[in-house]
Design a protein around this motif. Structure first.
Motif, PDB file in Angstrom:
ATOM      1  N   ILE A   7       0.843  -0.541  -0.190  1.00 46.27           N
ATOM      2  CA  ILE A   7       0.258   0.123  -0.259  1.00 46.27           C
ATOM      3  C   ILE A   7       0.692   1.488   0.307  1.00 46.27           C
ATOM      4  N   GLN A   8       0.670   2.334  -0.885  1.00 51.20           N
ATOM      5  CA  GLN A   8       1.859   3.205  -1.018  1.00 51.20           C
ATOM      6  C   GLN A   8       1.138   4.376   0.146  1.00 51.20           C
ATOM      7  N   GLY A   9       2.126   4.863   0.290  1.00 53.52           N
ATOM      8  CA  GLY A   9       1.115   6.043   1.578  1.00 53.52           C
ATOM      9  C   GLY A   9       2.427   5.902   2.703  1.00 53.52           C
ATOM     10  N   ILE A  10       1.783   6.961   3.478  1.00 50.74           N
ATOM     11  CA  ILE A  10       2.887   7.258   4.676  1.00 50.74           C
ATOM     12  C   ILE A  10       2.407   6.636   6.491  1.00 50.74           C
ATOM     13  N   VAL A  11       3.582   5.788   6.429  1.00 46.13           N
ATOM     14  CA  VAL A  11       4.053   4.989   7.921  1.00 46.13           C
ATOM     15  C   VAL A  11       3.837   5.744   8.911  1.00 46.13           C
ATOM     16  N   HIS A  12       2.681   6.132   9.859  1.00 46.17           N
ATOM     17  CA  HIS A  12       3.051   7.645  10.760  1.00 46.17           C
ATOM     18  C   HIS A  12       3.278   6.468  12.317  1.00 46.17           C
ATOM     19  N   ASP A  13       2.462   4.745  12.694  1.00 43.99           N
ATOM     20  CA  ASP A  13       2.328   4.916  13.410  1.00 43.99           C
ATOM     21  C   ASP A  13       2.648   3.168  13.283  1.00 43.99           C
ATOM     22  N   GLU A  14       3.170   2.349  14.860  1.00 43.83           N
ATOM     23  CA  GLU A  14       2.638   0.539  15.082  1.00 43.83           C
ATOM     24  C   GLU A  14       2.253   0.463  16.176  1.00 43.83           C
ATOM     25  N   SER A  15       1.933  -0.522  16.094  1.00 46.31           N
ATOM     26  CA  SER A  15       1.025  -0.998  17.543  1.00 46.31           C
ATOM     27  C   SER A  15       1.905  -1.583  18.938  1.00 46.31           C
ATOM     28  N   ALA A  16       1.997  -1.771  19.814  1.00 42.30           N
ATOM     29  CA  ALA A  16       2.607  -2.085  20.558  1.00 42.30           C
ATOM     30  C   ALA A  16       3.284  -3.381  20.699  1.00 42.30           C
ATOM     31  N   THR A  17       2.765  -4.625  19.912  1.00 35.59           N
ATOM     32  CA  THR A  17       3.287  -5.787  19.678  1.00 35.59           C
ATOM     33  C   THR A  17       4.045  -5.943  18.157  1.00 35.59           C
ATOM     34  N   GLY A  18       4.051  -5.226  17.589  1.00 29.76           N
ATOM     35  CA  GLY A  18       4.687  -4.692  16.171  1.00 29.76           C
ATOM     36  C   GLY A  18       3.369  -5.255  14.979  1.00 29.76           C
ATOM     37  N   LYS A  19       2.840  -5.928  15.641  1.00 29.25           N
ATOM     38  CA  LYS A  19       1.774  -6.735  14.940  1.00 29.25           C
ATOM     39  C   LYS A  19       0.979  -5.612  13.597  1.00 29.25           C
ATOM     40  N   THR A  20       1.185  -4.165  13.697  1.00 30.71           N
ATOM     41  CA  THR A  20      -0.105  -3.681  12.850  1.00 30.71           C
ATOM     42  C   THR A  20       0.453  -2.654  12.422  1.00 30.71           C
ATOM     43  N   VAL A  21       0.855  -2.068  11.534  1.00 31.65           N
ATOM     44  CA  VAL A  21       1.198  -1.014  10.755  1.00 31.65           C
ATOM     45  C   VAL A  21       0.094   0.351  10.722  1.00 31.65           C
ATOM     46  N   PHE A  22       0.459   1.185  10.817  1.00 28.41           N
ATOM     47  CA  PHE A  22      -0.786   2.943  10.389  1.00 28.41           C
ATOM     48  C   PHE A  22      -0.304   3.004   9.300  1.00 28.41           C
ATOM     49  N   ILE A  23      -0.988   3.415   8.120  1.00 23.56           N
ATOM     50  CA  ILE A  23      -0.515   3.663   6.952  1.00 23.56           C
ATOM     51  C   ILE A  23      -1.344   4.629   6.371  1.00 23.56           C
ATOM     52  N   GLU A  24      -0.799   5.487   6.382  1.00 19.91           N
ATOM     53  CA  GLU A  24      -2.051   6.956   5.775  1.00 19.91           C
ATOM     54  C   GLU A  24      -1.550   6.617   3.710  1.00 19.91           C
ATOM     55  N   PRO A  25      -2.921   6.305   3.816  1.00 17.87           N
ATOM     56  CA  PRO A  25      -2.568   6.031   2.247  1.00 17.87           C
ATOM     57  C   PRO A  25      -2.203   7.453   1.460  1.00 17.87           C
ATOM     58  N   ALA A  26      -1.260   7.289  -0.202  1.00 19.84           N
ATOM     59  CA  ALA A  26      -0.850   8.401  -0.483  1.00 19.84           C
ATOM     60  C   ALA A  26      -2.162   8.985  -1.374  1.00 19.84           C
ATOM     61  N   GLU A  27      -2.856   8.285  -1.840  1.00 14.87           N
ATOM     62  CA  GLU A  27      -4.365   9.269  -2.892  1.00 14.87           C
ATOM     63  C   GLU A  27      -4.964  10.396  -1.511  1.00 14.87           C
ATOM     64  N   ILE A  28      -4.497  10.264  -0.480  1.00 16.02           N
ATOM     65  CA  ILE A  28      -5.422  11.316   0.655  1.00 16.02           C
ATOM     66  C   ILE A  28      -4.304  11.919   1.517  1.00 16.02           C
ATOM     67  N   VAL A  29      -2.494  12.564   1.137  1.00 20.44           N
ATOM     68  CA  VAL A  29      -1.532  12.873   1.807  1.00 20.44           C
ATOM     69  C   VAL A  29      -1.754  14.448   1.263  1.00 20.44           C
ATOM     70  N   GLU A  30      -2.348  14.827   0.558  1.00 16.91           N
ATOM     71  CA  GLU A  30      -2.607  15.978  -0.083  1.00 16.91           C
ATOM     72  C   GLU A  30      -3.462  16.477  -0.090  1.00 16.91           C
ATOM     73  N   ALA A  31      -4.863  15.575   0.075  1.00 17.32           N
ATOM     74  CA  ALA A  31      -5.762  16.198   1.036  1.00 17.32           C
ATOM     75  C   ALA A  31      -5.809  17.158   2.067  1.00 17.32           C
ATOM     76  N   GLY A  32      -4.653  15.823   2.913  1.00 16.79           N
ATOM     77  CA  GLY A  32      -4.850  15.600   4.578  1.00 16.79           C
ATOM     78  C   GLY A  32      -4.040  16.920   5.323  1.00 16.79           C
TER      79      GLY A  32
END
Length: 797
Positions: free
Chosen positions: A211-236
């Protein structure tokens, strides 16, 4: 002048202040409570008391008075008045709500339902409610206190664009998340979440590069990463820019609103002073309801004339324990300026002193007082107190030295407008010298015209009070039979310290007590016993007077009720006579018509014999009917409800039966037990001697339920036998006197006095005393097998 500096803590007024704060709605009222100061202006005190009384009426009447949104905005108003700062959304919203509350309060006092609240209405007159400020704030804030979209055109456009970008982001991220779930990159239960100020989707770390985008955070266990998709970065990014523009525009709007308010800030701040006073007055009224406080009659002259006065803190404490507080009647007038209170330790002297001090201070602070409304409250320019231990190691002062330091001020500053409150006067040093110094000081206080309440044990001060104009002895009553204080103040006689009796009750050995009596001397011991006798006799006669007052009140109520009934009977009698007259008039009209008709018939029939006879018969019947009705009317007129009684006759008056003592025309003087009453003879009915004797046994004792309960408890503990062996003659006679009092109260008919045989002197003195008592009808030796001459049997009426 108020002495000492810590007078409030000495009198425990600081606790009253704390209680008042608890009844305040906001910091406005609590600030006013901190600023309470005692006043010496009668007009100011009158205004403060009346304001509280009127608010007490508002609370009791359940009026729709505004109690919400009491915010203190004076600090914020002062800030913008002196700087170019601005009020934020919360500050503006609280300002608007509280100004609206002030406006509703002022409207309440201009309404018809507040026409009796003159002092509060005067307080609210001329208050500027600053409604232009409210209208300006309402034009930019919504009902939740946030700047609304249409506060400006620029803000409306910014928020429109921001909403559009948020809609695009939400739609896009839903599409991307659905695709990720379908491809297995995200869990089926996953949903978009916020990380910081960015909307992101949770993805397994193994697929984060899918998934193209920016990783902003990951869970404490490291089993999940939170990505802001590239399609909405400019809108953000555009949303962040719009939010900054929105913040700048909101500040601009708030500054504009604040600039509008700034010229009116000082006036608005004064309106909050009014709101603070209303909160404070309400707290005083709430507290007055809790302690049942009233507004006394205010006097411009110094003095105290209080009835049923109660210490508010002690009252609240006893209420929690389910106990009742004995009220006090305290009077300091021009003729008796100083009250010298004596009595046993723990008998209530200090409580009386502190009650007077606290209530006087509370009253001069404008608070309502827990006493009856017929009490009179005078204003003092000075209140001087010397209560408790003021010893100070730092200042090298002993207890007595601190007392002398206080007396020095009292002697130099005390005058006709001063109230002195001194506890344990003269104590703390060698008794003879201490008593002499106290006596000299008391003479100066009286000479200077000071008012005061002073407690003491010193006999020389009691003697001085008895012989010095302006000083009056008083005592705290003590139940010698039960050896417990009654906490009741009586004036006119000094009190006994009951030192010997309390020592005996405490278990001190008789040999020690006997030695102490010998060392004190016969004169001192007898003086104390005489005080006890005086207190006992005064209490006995006060109880008698109270019973007589209650009896008189009962008779007055019954007499008023009977007079009301007689008025109703007389009104009914007039009505009956009036109706009878009306009926008679109708009969006369009917008779005239009948006679005229008869005459006409006779004429028309040419006076035929049978017709004439029939006409005469009808007239005769009518005449008899008229005579009968007329006689009934006259009988009603002549009816005399007065009964014929003679002196000594037994008569009934309501439920009570008595004997006729005197007859004066329409009135009769009737004796009901010990009560004599003059009653209209028409209200009396004949009674039988048997009924009179039966009623007499009730003794016409009209007492209150509280008194009956007290008597019942005493009767339960009453013993008809007393052992006076080993007592001296005066002690034994006093014990016998108390026994007779209790026996009279309990209605006992027979007593046993165990005095022993010995020389017979004690038996002889007791019988001499019994011979002088009116309630004793006979006394004699006990049966020889039960004690003989060592026991005297007393027969009571």
């Amino acid at each position: 002048m108020f002495y000492p500096d810590n007078i409030e803590s000495k009198l425990e007024f600081d606790k009253i202040r704390t209680l008042l704060k608890n009844y305040c709605i906001s910091s406005l009222g609590r600030g006013e409570t901190d600023n309470i100061r005692s006043s010496t202006s009668a007009a100011e005190i009158e205004t403060m008391m009346q304001q509280t009384k009127e608010f007490k009426d508002i609370l009791e009447n359940g009026n729709d008075f505004p109690y919400e949104n009491y915010y203190d905005c004076r600090g914020e108003l002062a800030r913008i008045s002196n700087t170019d700062g601005y009020l934020d959304e919360t500050g503006l919203f609280e300002l608007k709500l509280s100004l609206e509350t002030i406006a509703r309060i002022c409207a309440f006092f201009t309404s018809k339902e507040s026409e009796n609240y003159h002092y509060l209405k005067e307080l609210s007159a001329g208050i500027n409610t600053c409604q232009p400020i409210c209208r300006q704030i309402n034009s930019i804030l919504d009902k939740y206190g946030h700047v609304q979209d249409r506060a400006s055109a620029e803000l409306y456009e910014i928020r429109r664009k921001k909403n559009a970008e948020n809609s695009y982001i939400a739609k896009t991220i839903r599409t991307i998340l659905a695709s990720a779930k379908e491809a297995g990159y995200a869990e089926e239960t996953a949903s978009a979440v916020m990380r910081g100020d960015r909307l992101v989707i949770p993805v397994s770390p193994a697929y984060k590069k899918r998934i193209q985008g920016i990783v902003h955070d990951e869970s404490a266990t490291g089993k999940t990463v939170f990505i802001e998709p590239a399609e909405i970065v400019e809108a953000g990014n555009r949303i962040r820019s719009l939010e900054a523009a929105e913040k700048r525009e909101i500040i601009k709007i708030l500054r504009t609103c604040t600039d509008f308010i700034r010229p009116m800030a000082d006036e608005a701040s004064r309106s909050y002073d009014f709101l603070a006073k209303m909160d404070f007055i309400r707290a005083k009224a709430k507290f007055a309801n809790v302690i049942d406080a009233r507004c006394p009659q205010l006097s411009t002259e110094p003095g105290i004339d209080w009835h049923a006065a109660r210490h508010p803190l002690l009252l609240l404490s006893l209420q929690k324990q389910g106990k009742e507080l004995v009220p006090l009647d305290i009077k300091l007038a021009a003729g008796d300026r100083i009250l010298l209170i004596s009595g046993p330790n723990a008998g209530g002297k200090s409580v009386c002193l502190k009650t007077a001090g606290l209530l006087q201070y509370m009253g001069q602070c404008g608070l309502l007082l827990p006493l009856s409304e017929d009490s009179s409250f005078g204003v003092f320019s000075d209140i001087f107190i010397d209560i408790g231990d003021e010893q100070s190691i730092e200042n090298n002062l002993s207890t007595y030295s601190s007392h002398l330091a206080a007396m020095k001020i009292f002697l130099h500053k005390g005058n006709q407008n001063s109230l002195l409150l001194i506890d344990e006067f003269g104590s703390g040093t060698e008794p003879v010298i201490g008593g002499a110094i106290a006596e000299a000081e008391l003479e100066v206080f009286a000479k200077n015209g000071c008012y005061g309440i002073i407690t003491t044990h010193y006999a020389n001060l009691k003697h001085l009070a008895a012989s010095t104009p302006g000083i009056k002895n008083a005592a705290m009553l003590y139940d010698r039979g039960r050896m417990e204080p009654l906490f009741k103040l009586v004036t006119g006689t000094p009190g006994s310290s009951f030192a010997i009796e309390i020592a005996r009750k405490s278990g001190l050995g008789e040999e020690v007590i006997a030695a102490a009596i010998k060392k004190a001397g016969e004169e001192n011991v007898n003086y104390d016993k005489n005080l006890q006798d005086i207190a006992r006799d005064k209490r006995y006669w006060e109880n008698k007077r109270q019973q007589i007052r209650l009896s008189s009140k009962k008779w007055e109520e019954k007499n008023a009720e009977l007079e009301k009934r007689m008025s109703e009977i007389k009104a009914r009698e007039k009505e009956i006579i009036s109706n009878a007259r009306q009926q008679a008039n109708e009969l006369l009209k009917q008779a005239n018509a009948t006679i005229e008709n008869t005459i006409r018939q006779i004429k028309e029939s040419a006076a035929e014999k049978e017709t004439t006879k029939e006409a005469r018969r009808k007239v005769q019947i009518l005449r008899e009917k008229i005579n009968a009705d007329d006689n009934n009317t006259k009988t009603a007129k002549r009816t005399d409800t007065r009964q014929q009684f003679e002196i000594g006759s037994y008569v009934k008056y309501g439920d009570n039966i008595g004997t006729v003592l005197q007859i004066n025309g329409n009135k009769a003087v009737v004796a009901f037990g010990q009560i004599e009453a003059t009653i209209d003879r028409s209200q009396l009915l004949p009674a039988k001697e048997s009924e009179y004797k039966k009623t007499k046994a009730k003794a016409y004792n009209f007492v209150s339920p509280e008194t009956n309960e007290h008597i019942r408890r005493r009767n339960l503990n009453f013993r008809s036998e007393i052992d006076v062996r080993g007592m001296r003659v005066d002690e034994a006679l006093q014990a016998v006197a108390y026994l007779l009092d209790d026996a009279t109260m309990a209605g006992a008919g027979r007593l046993r006095i165990l005095h022993g045989t010995g020389t017979g002197a004690l038996r002889q003195e007791i019988r001499k005393y019994l011979a002088t008592q009116p309630q004793v009808c006979d006394y004699h030796d006990e049966h020889v097998q039960l004690g003989g001459a060592g026991i005297t049997i007393v027969e009571l009426e």
